[in-house]
Design a protein around this motif. Sequence first.
Motif, mmCIF file in Angstrom:
data_model
loop_
_atom_site.group_PDB
_atom_site.id
_atom_site.type_symbol
_atom_site.label_atom_id
_atom_site.label_comp_id
_atom_site.label_asym_id
_atom_site.label_seq_id
_atom_site.Cartn_x
_atom_site.Cartn_y
_atom_site.Cartn_z
ATOM 1 N N VAL A 1 -3.553 -1.588 4.057
ATOM 2 C CA VAL A 1 -3.051 -0.289 3.620
ATOM 3 C C VAL A 1 -2.935 -0.173 2.105
ATOM 4 O O VAL A 1 -2.945 0.942 1.572
ATOM 5 C CB VAL A 1 -1.692 0.043 4.279
ATOM 6 N N ASN A 2 -2.822 -1.280 1.376
ATOM 7 C CA ASN A 2 -2.834 -1.192 -0.081
ATOM 8 C C ASN A 2 -4.159 -0.617 -0.543
ATOM 9 O O ASN A 2 -5.232 -0.999 -0.055
ATOM 10 C CB ASN A 2 -2.621 -2.565 -0.718
ATOM 11 N N GLN A 3 -4.095 0.283 -1.503
ATOM 12 C CA GLN A 3 -5.275 1.051 -1.872
ATOM 13 C C GLN A 3 -6.445 0.176 -2.306
ATOM 14 O O GLN A 3 -7.595 0.457 -1.981
ATOM 15 C CB GLN A 3 -4.926 2.037 -2.996
ATOM 16 N N ASP A 4 -6.161 -0.874 -3.045
ATOM 17 C CA ASP A 4 -7.248 -1.739 -3.527
ATOM 18 C C ASP A 4 -7.415 -3.004 -2.695
ATOM 19 O O ASP A 4 -8.137 -3.908 -3.081
ATOM 20 C CB ASP A 4 -7.050 -2.103 -4.997
ATOM 21 N N TRP A 5 -6.737 -3.069 -1.541
ATOM 22 C CA TRP A 5 -6.811 -4.201 -0.615
ATOM 23 C C TRP A 5 -6.276 -5.495 -1.235
ATOM 24 O O TRP A 5 -6.527 -6.577 -0.725
ATOM 25 C CB TRP A 5 -8.243 -4.425 -0.133
ATOM 26 N N THR A 6 -5.519 -5.400 -2.317
ATOM 27 C CA THR A 6 -5.061 -6.582 -3.043
ATOM 28 C C THR A 6 -3.533 -6.642 -3.021
ATOM 29 O O THR A 6 -2.854 -5.624 -3.198
ATOM 30 C CB THR A 6 -5.577 -6.569 -4.484
ATOM 31 N N TYR A 7 -2.986 -7.860 -2.818
ATOM 32 C CA TYR A 7 -1.560 -8.066 -2.642
ATOM 33 C C TYR A 7 -1.074 -9.194 -3.542
ATOM 34 O O TYR A 7 -1.849 -10.061 -3.959
ATOM 35 C CB TYR A 7 -1.255 -8.418 -1.177
ATOM 36 N N THR A 8 0.227 -9.178 -3.805
ATOM 37 C CA THR A 8 0.829 -10.300 -4.510
ATOM 38 C C THR A 8 1.129 -11.414 -3.497
ATOM 39 O O THR A 8 1.215 -11.175 -2.291
ATOM 40 C CB THR A 8 2.133 -9.876 -5.197
ATOM 41 N N LEU A 9 1.293 -12.612 -3.991
ATOM 42 C CA LEU A 9 1.545 -13.752 -3.109
ATOM 43 C C LEU A 9 2.815 -13.515 -2.300
ATOM 44 O O LEU A 9 3.867 -13.131 -2.828
ATOM 45 C CB LEU A 9 1.674 -15.038 -3.921
ATOM 46 N N GLY A 10 2.701 -13.735 -0.987
ATOM 47 C CA GLY A 10 3.830 -13.586 -0.090
ATOM 48 C C GLY A 10 4.109 -12.176 0.368
ATOM 49 O O GLY A 10 4.959 -11.964 1.252
ATOM 50 N N GLU A 11 3.426 -11.198 -0.195
ATOM 51 C CA GLU A 11 3.666 -9.803 0.189
ATOM 52 C C GLU A 11 3.150 -9.548 1.606
ATOM 53 O O GLU A 11 2.045 -9.947 1.967
ATOM 54 C CB GLU A 11 2.956 -8.869 -0.800
ATOM 55 N N LYS A 12 3.962 -8.870 2.400
ATOM 56 C CA LYS A 12 3.576 -8.556 3.769
ATOM 57 C C LYS A 12 2.410 -7.572 3.750
ATOM 58 O O LYS A 12 2.357 -6.662 2.931
ATOM 59 C CB LYS A 12 4.759 -7.960 4.521
ATOM 60 N N VAL A 13 1.462 -7.766 4.663
ATOM 61 C CA VAL A 13 0.293 -6.891 4.708
ATOM 62 C C VAL A 13 0.233 -6.193 6.059
ATOM 63 O O VAL A 13 0.526 -6.789 7.099
ATOM 64 C CB VAL A 13 -1.020 -7.674 4.453
ATOM 65 N N GLU A 14 -0.125 -4.936 6.015
ATOM 66 C CA GLU A 14 -0.326 -4.161 7.230
ATOM 67 C C GLU A 14 -1.781 -3.711 7.280
ATOM 68 O O GLU A 14 -2.299 -3.137 6.320
ATOM 69 C CB GLU A 14 0.587 -2.944 7.267
ATOM 70 N N PHE A 15 -2.437 -4.012 8.377
ATOM 71 C CA PHE A 15 -3.815 -3.583 8.594
ATOM 72 C C PHE A 15 -3.802 -2.325 9.464
ATOM 73 O O PHE A 15 -3.194 -2.305 10.539
ATOM 74 C CB PHE A 15 -4.631 -4.675 9.280
ATOM 75 N N SER A 16 -4.485 -1.290 9.005
ATOM 76 C CA SER A 16 -4.628 -0.061 9.770
ATOM 77 C C SER A 16 -5.930 -0.117 10.554
ATOM 78 O O SER A 16 -6.991 -0.419 9.994
ATOM 79 C CB SER A 16 -4.630 1.142 8.825
ATOM 80 N N VAL A 17 -5.855 0.159 11.857
ATOM 81 C CA VAL A 17 -7.017 0.040 12.741
ATOM 82 C C VAL A 17 -7.356 1.408 13.327
ATOM 83 O O VAL A 17 -6.472 2.145 13.773
ATOM 84 C CB VAL A 17 -6.738 -0.952 13.889
ATOM 85 N N SER A 18 -8.639 1.742 13.321
ATOM 86 C CA SER A 18 -9.127 2.972 13.940
ATOM 87 C C SER A 18 -10.347 2.635 14.786
ATOM 88 O O SER A 18 -11.277 1.986 14.297
ATOM 89 C CB SER A 18 -9.492 4.006 12.874
ATOM 90 N N VAL A 19 -10.352 3.067 16.047
ATOM 91 C CA VAL A 19 -11.459 2.815 16.962
ATOM 92 C C VAL A 19 -11.949 4.162 17.487
ATOM 93 O O VAL A 19 -11.224 4.846 18.220
ATOM 94 C CB VAL A 19 -11.031 1.911 18.129
ATOM 95 N N THR A 20 -13.163 4.540 17.073
ATOM 96 C CA THR A 20 -13.680 5.866 17.420
ATOM 97 C C THR A 20 -15.160 5.816 17.772
ATOM 98 O O THR A 20 -15.866 4.855 17.431
ATOM 99 C CB THR A 20 -13.487 6.856 16.255
ATOM 100 N N GLN A 21 -15.602 6.881 18.407
ATOM 101 C CA GLN A 21 -17.042 7.096 18.640
ATOM 102 C C GLN A 21 -17.333 8.546 18.256
ATOM 103 O O GLN A 21 -16.655 9.462 18.710
ATOM 104 C CB GLN A 21 -17.391 6.831 20.107
ATOM 105 N N SER A 22 -18.308 8.714 17.368
ATOM 106 C CA SER A 22 -18.613 10.041 16.812
ATOM 107 C C SER A 22 -17.372 10.681 16.194
ATOM 108 O O SER A 22 -17.153 11.900 16.284
ATOM 109 C CB SER A 22 -19.192 10.957 17.896
ATOM 110 N N GLY A 23 -16.544 9.858 15.578
ATOM 111 C CA GLY A 23 -15.381 10.355 14.867
ATOM 112 C C GLY A 23 -14.170 10.646 15.728
ATOM 113 O O GLY A 23 -13.142 11.109 15.214
#
Length: 439
Positions: free
Chosen positions: A44-66
Amino acid sequence: MHTSHLLRALKNQSIFLILVFFSISGTSFAQIPRQYLDITVSPVNQDWTYTLGEKVEFSVSVTQSGRPIPVENVRYFVKEEKMNPIKEGPLVLKEGKASISVEGMKKPGFLRCEVFATVDGKEYRGLGTAAFAPEKIVPTVLMPSDFDAFWNAGKQELAAVPMDPKMVHIPERSTEKVDVYHVNFQNVKNSRVYGVLTVPKGEGKFPAILQVPGAGIRPYGGDLAKAARGAIVLQIGIHGIPVDLAPEVYSNLASGALNGYWNFNAQDKDLYYYKRVYLGCIRAVDFLISLPQYDGQNLGVQGGSQGGALSIITAALDPRINYLVAYYPALSDMTGYLNKRAGGWPHIFADSNLKYYNNPKVVETLTYYDVVNFARILKTPGFYSWGYNDDTCPPTSFYAAYNQIKAPKEVFVIPETGHWTYPEQGVKSDNWLFEKLKK
Protein backbone atom coordinates in the motif's frame (compact mmCIF):
# COMPACT_ATOMS: atom_id res chain seq x y z
CA MET A 1 14.30 7.86 -8.00
CA HIS A 2 10.94 6.22 -7.43
CA THR A 3 8.24 6.71 -10.05
CA SER A 4 4.88 5.74 -8.65
CA HIS A 5 3.10 8.52 -10.54
CA LEU A 6 4.44 7.25 -13.84
CA LEU A 7 3.49 3.72 -12.80
CA ARG A 8 -0.13 4.75 -12.23
CA ALA A 9 -0.26 6.46 -15.64
CA LEU A 10 1.18 3.42 -17.39
CA LYS A 11 -1.55 1.19 -15.97
CA ASN A 12 -4.19 3.21 -17.85
CA GLN A 13 -2.84 2.81 -21.35
CA SER A 14 -1.90 0.06 -23.78
CA ILE A 15 1.72 -0.73 -22.99
CA PHE A 16 4.45 -2.85 -24.41
CA LEU A 17 7.52 -4.43 -22.94
CA ILE A 18 11.11 -4.69 -23.96
CA LEU A 19 11.89 -8.39 -24.20
CA VAL A 20 13.53 -9.89 -21.14
CA PHE A 21 16.97 -10.21 -22.61
CA PHE A 22 17.15 -6.69 -24.13
CA SER A 23 19.50 -8.07 -26.73
CA ILE A 24 17.89 -9.42 -29.85
CA SER A 25 17.71 -6.73 -32.54
CA GLY A 26 17.93 -3.38 -30.91
CA THR A 27 14.95 -2.70 -28.70
CA SER A 28 12.40 -5.44 -29.27
CA PHE A 29 8.78 -5.01 -28.26
CA ALA A 30 5.89 -7.34 -27.56
CA GLN A 31 2.64 -6.98 -25.67
CA ILE A 32 2.86 -7.59 -21.96
CA PRO A 33 1.29 -11.02 -21.49
CA ARG A 34 -2.02 -10.71 -19.68
CA GLN A 35 -3.72 -13.52 -17.83
CA TYR A 36 -7.36 -14.51 -18.21
CA LEU A 37 -7.51 -13.94 -14.46
CA ASP A 38 -5.85 -10.73 -13.33
CA ILE A 39 -4.33 -11.00 -9.86
CA THR A 40 -2.86 -7.72 -8.64
CA VAL A 41 -0.80 -7.64 -5.45
CA SER A 42 0.49 -4.23 -4.32
CA PRO A 43 2.12 -2.96 -1.13
CA VAL A 44 0.00 0.00 0.00
CA ASN A 45 2.94 2.40 0.35
CA GLN A 46 3.01 4.47 -2.80
CA ASP A 47 6.59 3.64 -3.75
CA TRP A 48 6.47 0.07 -2.36
CA THR A 49 9.33 1.01 0.00
CA TYR A 50 9.32 0.73 3.81
CA THR A 51 11.56 1.48 6.74
CA LEU A 52 13.06 -1.42 8.67
CA GLY A 53 10.48 -3.09 10.89
CA GLU A 54 7.55 -1.16 9.44
CA LYS A 55 4.40 -3.24 9.08
CA VAL A 56 3.37 -3.83 5.47
CA GLU A 57 -0.08 -4.36 4.06
CA PHE A 58 -0.52 -5.96 0.65
CA SER A 59 -3.66 -5.03 -1.28
CA VAL A 60 -5.03 -7.88 -3.42
CA SER A 61 -7.43 -7.64 -6.36
CA VAL A 62 -8.66 -10.66 -8.35
CA THR A 63 -10.66 -9.81 -11.47
CA GLN A 64 -11.52 -10.89 -14.99
CA SER A 65 -12.16 -8.16 -17.57
CA GLY A 66 -11.95 -5.66 -14.73
CA ARG A 67 -14.66 -7.27 -12.62
CA PRO A 68 -14.60 -9.82 -9.80
CA ILE A 69 -15.62 -13.37 -10.75
CA PRO A 70 -16.02 -16.57 -8.71
CA VAL A 71 -12.64 -18.26 -8.12
CA GLU A 72 -11.50 -21.32 -6.21
CA ASN A 73 -8.64 -22.27 -3.92
CA VAL A 74 -7.42 -18.75 -3.28
CA ARG A 75 -4.24 -18.91 -1.24
CA TYR A 76 -1.22 -16.77 -0.50
CA PHE A 77 2.21 -16.83 1.00
CA VAL A 78 4.65 -14.15 2.08
CA LYS A 79 8.39 -14.73 2.03
CA GLU A 80 11.74 -13.08 1.68
CA GLU A 81 12.84 -13.49 -1.92
CA LYS A 82 13.62 -17.10 -2.84
CA MET A 83 13.30 -18.19 0.79
CA ASN A 84 10.68 -20.33 2.55
CA PRO A 85 7.30 -18.77 3.39
CA ILE A 86 7.00 -16.95 6.71
CA LYS A 87 3.23 -16.60 6.44
CA GLU A 88 0.76 -18.51 4.30
CA GLY A 89 -2.79 -19.76 4.15
CA PRO A 90 -6.15 -19.46 2.40
CA LEU A 91 -7.42 -16.02 1.39
CA VAL A 92 -11.04 -14.89 1.54
CA LEU A 93 -12.03 -12.38 -1.13
CA LYS A 94 -14.81 -9.85 -0.74
CA GLU A 95 -15.99 -8.53 -4.12
CA GLY A 96 -12.66 -9.69 -5.55
CA LYS A 97 -10.54 -7.88 -2.97
CA ALA A 98 -8.56 -8.70 0.15
CA SER A 99 -5.64 -7.40 2.19
CA ILE A 100 -2.76 -9.20 3.85
CA SER A 101 -0.82 -7.68 6.75
CA VAL A 102 2.56 -8.88 7.84
CA GLU A 103 5.38 -7.71 10.09
CA GLY A 104 8.11 -5.85 8.26
CA MET A 105 11.67 -7.05 7.76
CA LYS A 106 14.20 -6.17 10.43
CA LYS A 107 17.06 -6.23 7.95
CA PRO A 108 17.41 -4.63 4.49
CA GLY A 109 15.83 -6.67 1.72
CA PHE A 110 12.62 -7.51 -0.12
CA LEU A 111 9.45 -9.16 1.14
CA ARG A 112 7.29 -10.79 -1.51
CA CYS A 113 3.60 -11.70 -1.38
CA GLU A 114 2.28 -14.21 -3.91
CA VAL A 115 -1.41 -14.96 -4.44
CA PHE A 116 -2.85 -17.94 -6.33
CA ALA A 117 -6.40 -18.55 -7.51
CA THR A 118 -8.01 -21.21 -9.70
CA VAL A 119 -10.57 -20.81 -12.51
CA ASP A 120 -11.80 -23.75 -14.60
CA GLY A 121 -9.09 -25.98 -13.18
CA LYS A 122 -6.21 -23.63 -14.03
CA GLU A 123 -4.22 -21.86 -11.33
CA TYR A 124 -3.14 -18.23 -11.81
CA ARG A 125 -0.53 -16.25 -9.91
CA GLY A 126 0.08 -12.64 -8.94
CA LEU A 127 2.81 -11.07 -6.84
CA GLY A 128 3.92 -7.86 -5.21
CA THR A 129 7.18 -7.02 -3.46
CA ALA A 130 7.89 -4.58 -0.64
CA ALA A 131 11.36 -3.09 -0.29
CA PHE A 132 12.93 -2.52 3.12
CA ALA A 133 15.81 -0.04 3.09
CA PRO A 134 17.20 -1.43 -0.20
CA GLU A 135 19.94 1.21 -0.25
CA LYS A 136 21.40 -0.49 2.84
CA ILE A 137 21.73 -4.01 1.37
CA VAL A 138 25.34 -5.14 1.63
CA PRO A 139 26.90 -7.94 -0.42
CA THR A 140 27.84 -11.37 0.84
CA VAL A 141 30.51 -12.10 -1.77
CA LEU A 142 34.12 -11.43 -0.82
CA MET A 143 36.73 -9.63 -2.91
CA PRO A 144 39.76 -11.84 -3.76
CA SER A 145 43.07 -10.26 -2.87
CA ASP A 146 44.38 -10.93 -6.38
CA PHE A 147 41.23 -9.82 -8.25
CA ASP A 148 42.97 -7.05 -10.19
CA ALA A 149 46.00 -9.22 -10.91
CA PHE A 150 43.78 -12.02 -12.23
CA TRP A 151 41.98 -9.80 -14.71
CA ASN A 152 45.12 -7.89 -15.69
CA ALA A 153 46.68 -11.23 -16.61
CA GLY A 154 43.59 -12.08 -18.65
CA LYS A 155 43.79 -8.79 -20.51
CA GLN A 156 47.47 -9.39 -21.23
CA GLU A 157 46.59 -12.81 -22.63
CA LEU A 158 43.98 -11.18 -24.87
CA ALA A 159 46.33 -8.43 -26.02
CA ALA A 160 48.74 -11.06 -27.34
CA VAL A 161 46.03 -12.46 -29.65
CA PRO A 162 45.76 -10.78 -33.07
CA MET A 163 42.27 -9.37 -33.62
CA ASP A 164 41.99 -10.68 -37.22
CA PRO A 165 38.66 -8.89 -37.90
CA LYS A 166 36.34 -10.00 -40.69
CA MET A 167 33.37 -8.00 -42.02
CA VAL A 168 30.71 -9.05 -44.52
CA HIS A 169 28.32 -6.38 -45.78
CA ILE A 170 24.62 -7.35 -45.72
CA PRO A 171 22.98 -5.27 -48.48
CA GLU A 172 19.54 -6.76 -47.96
CA ARG A 173 19.55 -5.56 -44.33
CA SER A 174 21.13 -2.18 -45.02
CA THR A 175 19.05 0.95 -45.58
CA GLU A 176 19.49 4.46 -46.95
CA LYS A 177 20.78 5.54 -43.55
CA VAL A 178 22.59 2.46 -42.18
CA ASP A 179 25.06 -0.15 -43.37
CA VAL A 180 24.78 -3.58 -41.75
CA TYR A 181 27.60 -6.11 -41.46
CA HIS A 182 28.16 -9.54 -40.05
CA VAL A 183 31.47 -9.36 -38.22
CA ASN A 184 33.76 -11.64 -36.28
CA PHE A 185 37.17 -11.30 -34.67
CA GLN A 186 39.57 -13.43 -32.70
CA ASN A 187 39.34 -13.97 -28.95
CA VAL A 188 41.37 -16.02 -26.46
CA LYS A 189 41.62 -19.84 -26.59
CA ASN A 190 41.37 -19.99 -30.39
CA SER A 191 37.78 -18.74 -30.22
CA ARG A 192 36.05 -15.92 -32.07
CA VAL A 193 33.44 -13.31 -31.20
CA TYR A 194 30.56 -12.97 -33.68
CA GLY A 195 28.15 -10.09 -33.99
CA VAL A 196 26.19 -7.64 -36.12
CA LEU A 197 27.57 -4.17 -36.77
CA THR A 198 25.36 -1.26 -37.81
CA VAL A 199 27.09 1.89 -39.05
CA PRO A 200 25.47 5.23 -39.95
CA LYS A 201 25.99 6.26 -43.56
CA GLY A 202 27.40 9.67 -44.35
CA GLU A 203 30.39 11.82 -43.65
CA GLY A 204 31.84 12.37 -40.23
CA LYS A 205 32.71 10.38 -37.18
CA PHE A 206 30.26 8.73 -34.79
CA PRO A 207 30.05 7.57 -31.16
CA ALA A 208 29.82 3.83 -30.61
CA ILE A 209 27.70 1.49 -28.48
CA LEU A 210 28.47 -2.10 -27.56
CA GLN A 211 25.33 -4.14 -26.91
CA VAL A 212 25.93 -7.21 -24.75
CA PRO A 213 23.36 -10.02 -24.63
CA GLY A 214 21.03 -11.52 -22.10
CA ALA A 215 21.30 -15.20 -21.29
CA GLY A 216 20.49 -17.76 -23.95
CA ILE A 217 21.57 -18.86 -27.42
CA ARG A 218 20.03 -16.98 -30.35
CA PRO A 219 20.66 -15.10 -33.60
CA TYR A 220 21.04 -11.30 -33.78
CA GLY A 221 19.84 -8.78 -36.32
CA GLY A 222 21.57 -5.52 -35.45
CA ASP A 223 20.24 -2.27 -34.00
CA LEU A 224 19.35 -0.17 -37.02
CA ALA A 225 17.33 2.31 -34.97
CA LYS A 226 20.26 3.49 -32.86
CA ALA A 227 22.51 3.55 -35.91
CA ALA A 228 19.97 5.75 -37.71
CA ARG A 229 20.07 8.00 -34.67
CA GLY A 230 23.78 8.49 -35.23
CA ALA A 231 25.73 5.81 -33.36
CA ILE A 232 27.80 2.85 -34.47
CA VAL A 233 26.30 -0.18 -32.73
CA LEU A 234 27.84 -3.61 -32.29
CA GLN A 235 25.62 -6.44 -31.02
CA ILE A 236 27.60 -9.49 -30.00
CA GLY A 237 26.87 -13.07 -29.08
CA ILE A 238 28.98 -14.68 -26.36
CA HIS A 239 29.17 -18.31 -27.45
CA GLY A 240 31.78 -18.18 -30.20
CA ILE A 241 29.28 -19.18 -32.91
CA PRO A 242 27.93 -17.19 -35.89
CA VAL A 243 24.83 -15.13 -35.15
CA ASP A 244 23.08 -15.72 -38.51
CA LEU A 245 22.43 -19.47 -38.44
CA ALA A 246 19.13 -21.29 -38.81
CA PRO A 247 16.90 -21.06 -35.70
CA GLU A 248 17.05 -24.80 -35.04
CA VAL A 249 20.82 -24.58 -34.58
CA TYR A 250 20.37 -22.33 -31.57
CA SER A 251 17.52 -24.33 -30.08
CA ASN A 252 19.54 -27.54 -30.46
CA LEU A 253 22.55 -25.95 -28.76
CA ALA A 254 20.35 -24.55 -25.98
CA SER A 255 18.97 -27.98 -25.19
CA GLY A 256 22.20 -29.83 -25.93
CA ALA A 257 25.85 -28.78 -25.94
CA LEU A 258 25.30 -25.36 -24.33
CA ASN A 259 22.58 -26.34 -21.90
CA GLY A 260 23.51 -24.78 -18.55
CA TYR A 261 26.62 -23.09 -19.98
CA TRP A 262 26.65 -20.64 -17.05
CA ASN A 263 27.81 -23.46 -14.77
CA PHE A 264 30.50 -24.92 -17.05
CA ASN A 265 33.85 -25.41 -15.25
CA ALA A 266 32.68 -23.42 -12.24
CA GLN A 267 35.22 -25.25 -10.08
CA ASP A 268 38.18 -23.61 -11.90
CA LYS A 269 38.55 -19.83 -12.16
CA ASP A 270 40.82 -20.15 -15.21
CA LEU A 271 38.49 -22.47 -17.12
CA TYR A 272 35.09 -21.06 -16.08
CA TYR A 273 32.85 -20.37 -19.08
CA TYR A 274 32.57 -16.66 -18.45
CA LYS A 275 36.31 -15.94 -18.58
CA ARG A 276 36.29 -16.15 -22.37
CA VAL A 277 33.02 -14.16 -22.38
CA TYR A 278 34.32 -11.28 -20.28
CA LEU A 279 37.53 -11.05 -22.31
CA GLY A 280 35.48 -11.29 -25.50
CA CYS A 281 33.61 -8.15 -24.49
CA ILE A 282 36.94 -6.33 -24.17
CA ARG A 283 37.92 -7.63 -27.61
CA ALA A 284 34.63 -6.20 -28.94
CA VAL A 285 35.77 -2.81 -27.61
CA ASP A 286 39.09 -3.32 -29.43
CA PHE A 287 37.14 -3.88 -32.63
CA LEU A 288 34.86 -0.86 -32.20
CA ILE A 289 37.66 1.61 -31.55
CA SER A 290 39.53 0.31 -34.62
CA LEU A 291 36.73 1.36 -36.97
CA PRO A 292 37.56 4.42 -39.11
CA GLN A 293 34.03 5.78 -38.55
CA TYR A 294 34.45 5.86 -34.74
CA ASP A 295 34.89 9.35 -33.30
CA GLY A 296 37.69 8.19 -31.00
CA GLN A 297 36.23 9.39 -27.71
CA ASN A 298 32.59 8.44 -27.07
CA LEU A 299 31.84 4.80 -26.25
CA GLY A 300 28.98 3.20 -24.31
CA VAL A 301 27.89 -0.30 -23.37
CA GLN A 302 24.36 -1.52 -22.60
CA GLY A 303 22.44 -4.67 -21.82
CA GLY A 304 19.91 -6.36 -19.56
CA SER A 305 20.02 -9.40 -17.24
CA GLN A 306 23.19 -11.28 -18.23
CA GLY A 307 23.79 -8.27 -20.47
CA GLY A 308 23.31 -5.93 -17.51
CA ALA A 309 26.06 -7.84 -15.74
CA LEU A 310 28.30 -7.70 -18.81
CA SER A 311 27.74 -3.94 -19.11
CA ILE A 312 29.03 -3.32 -15.60
CA ILE A 313 31.83 -5.85 -15.92
CA THR A 314 33.08 -4.58 -19.29
CA ALA A 315 33.03 -0.97 -18.12
CA ALA A 316 34.89 -1.92 -14.94
CA LEU A 317 37.58 -3.81 -16.85
CA ASP A 318 37.96 -1.40 -19.79
CA PRO A 319 38.49 2.33 -19.09
CA ARG A 320 37.88 3.12 -22.77
CA ILE A 321 34.14 2.86 -22.05
CA ASN A 322 32.69 6.22 -21.06
CA TYR A 323 29.12 5.30 -20.08
CA LEU A 324 27.03 2.22 -19.31
CA VAL A 325 23.37 1.24 -19.19
CA ALA A 326 22.32 -1.84 -17.21
CA TYR A 327 18.94 -3.41 -16.57
CA TYR A 328 18.48 -5.85 -13.64
CA PRO A 329 22.02 -7.26 -13.76
CA ALA A 330 22.44 -11.00 -13.31
CA LEU A 331 25.52 -12.69 -11.80
CA SER A 332 25.22 -10.43 -8.74
CA ASP A 333 26.00 -11.53 -5.19
CA MET A 334 25.66 -15.17 -6.16
CA THR A 335 26.70 -16.34 -2.68
CA GLY A 336 23.55 -14.82 -1.16
CA TYR A 337 21.99 -18.28 -0.84
CA LEU A 338 24.89 -19.41 1.34
CA ASN A 339 23.92 -16.60 3.72
CA LYS A 340 20.19 -17.41 3.90
CA ARG A 341 19.01 -14.84 1.39
CA ALA A 342 18.44 -14.62 -2.36
CA GLY A 343 21.44 -14.86 -4.65
CA GLY A 344 21.65 -13.66 -8.22
CA TRP A 345 21.01 -15.57 -11.43
CA PRO A 346 22.05 -18.29 -12.32
CA HIS A 347 21.17 -19.32 -8.73
CA ILE A 348 24.10 -21.68 -8.58
CA PHE A 349 23.77 -22.07 -4.78
CA ALA A 350 19.98 -22.37 -4.66
CA ASP A 351 18.60 -25.52 -3.01
CA SER A 352 18.20 -27.36 -6.33
CA ASN A 353 21.88 -26.82 -7.20
CA LEU A 354 23.49 -26.84 -3.78
CA LYS A 355 24.57 -30.47 -3.69
CA TYR A 356 26.44 -30.05 -6.99
CA TYR A 357 28.17 -26.72 -6.46
CA ASN A 358 28.52 -25.98 -2.77
CA ASN A 359 32.24 -26.49 -2.45
CA PRO A 360 35.12 -24.08 -1.77
CA LYS A 361 36.46 -24.21 -5.33
CA VAL A 362 33.18 -23.00 -6.85
CA VAL A 363 32.76 -20.32 -4.21
CA GLU A 364 36.30 -19.11 -4.91
CA THR A 365 35.80 -19.13 -8.69
CA LEU A 366 32.64 -17.06 -8.56
CA THR A 367 34.28 -14.30 -6.53
CA TYR A 368 36.29 -13.45 -9.66
CA TYR A 369 33.14 -13.24 -11.79
CA ASP A 370 30.54 -11.72 -9.49
CA VAL A 371 29.20 -8.29 -10.52
CA VAL A 372 29.60 -7.07 -6.95
CA ASN A 373 33.37 -7.13 -7.20
CA PHE A 374 33.35 -5.28 -10.52
CA ALA A 375 30.95 -2.75 -9.00
CA ARG A 376 33.51 -2.17 -6.27
CA ILE A 377 36.10 -1.00 -8.81
CA LEU A 378 33.77 0.63 -11.34
CA LYS A 379 34.58 4.23 -12.31
CA THR A 380 32.22 4.61 -15.26
CA PRO A 381 29.04 6.70 -14.99
CA GLY A 382 25.94 4.56 -15.42
CA PHE A 383 22.17 4.48 -15.85
CA TYR A 384 20.30 1.61 -14.20
CA SER A 385 16.69 0.49 -14.31
CA TRP A 386 14.64 -2.34 -12.76
CA GLY A 387 11.61 -3.29 -10.70
CA TYR A 388 10.93 -5.14 -7.46
CA ASN A 389 8.94 -8.08 -8.87
CA ASP A 390 11.88 -9.73 -10.65
CA ASP A 391 11.80 -13.52 -10.17
CA THR A 392 14.88 -14.17 -12.33
CA CYS A 393 17.32 -11.62 -10.95
CA PRO A 394 16.18 -10.92 -7.37
CA PRO A 395 16.47 -7.22 -6.48
CA THR A 396 18.29 -8.19 -3.28
CA SER A 397 21.13 -9.43 -5.49
CA PHE A 398 21.43 -6.46 -7.82
CA TYR A 399 21.06 -3.91 -5.03
CA ALA A 400 23.99 -5.66 -3.32
CA ALA A 401 26.03 -4.72 -6.39
CA TYR A 402 24.48 -1.32 -7.08
CA ASN A 403 25.12 -0.11 -3.54
CA GLN A 404 28.86 -0.74 -4.00
CA ILE A 405 29.12 1.59 -7.00
CA LYS A 406 30.99 4.80 -6.21
CA ALA A 407 30.91 6.11 -9.79
CA PRO A 408 28.16 8.58 -10.80
CA LYS A 409 24.91 6.65 -11.12
CA GLU A 410 21.24 7.18 -11.85
CA VAL A 411 18.52 4.62 -11.20
CA PHE A 412 15.00 4.55 -12.65
CA VAL A 413 12.78 2.24 -10.61
CA ILE A 414 9.29 1.12 -11.62
CA PRO A 415 8.43 -1.19 -8.72
CA GLU A 416 5.80 -3.38 -10.42
CA THR A 417 8.10 -4.52 -13.22
CA GLY A 418 9.77 -7.90 -13.09
CA HIS A 419 12.29 -9.34 -15.52
CA TRP A 420 11.08 -6.99 -18.24
CA THR A 421 10.86 -3.26 -18.90
CA TYR A 422 8.34 -0.74 -20.15
CA PRO A 423 9.27 1.17 -23.33
CA GLU A 424 9.52 4.31 -21.21
CA GLN A 425 12.52 2.77 -19.46
CA GLY A 426 14.17 2.09 -22.81
CA VAL A 427 13.46 5.61 -24.06
CA LYS A 428 14.78 7.16 -20.87
CA SER A 429 17.96 5.09 -20.86
CA ASP A 430 18.61 5.63 -24.59
CA ASN A 431 18.11 9.38 -24.25
CA TRP A 432 20.49 9.41 -21.30
CA LEU A 433 23.11 7.46 -23.25
CA PHE A 434 22.86 9.52 -26.45
CA GLU A 435 22.96 12.76 -24.51
CA LYS A 436 26.19 11.64 -22.87
CA LEU A 437 27.78 10.26 -26.03
CA LYS A 438 27.08 13.32 -28.14
CA LYS A 439 28.35 15.95 -25.71
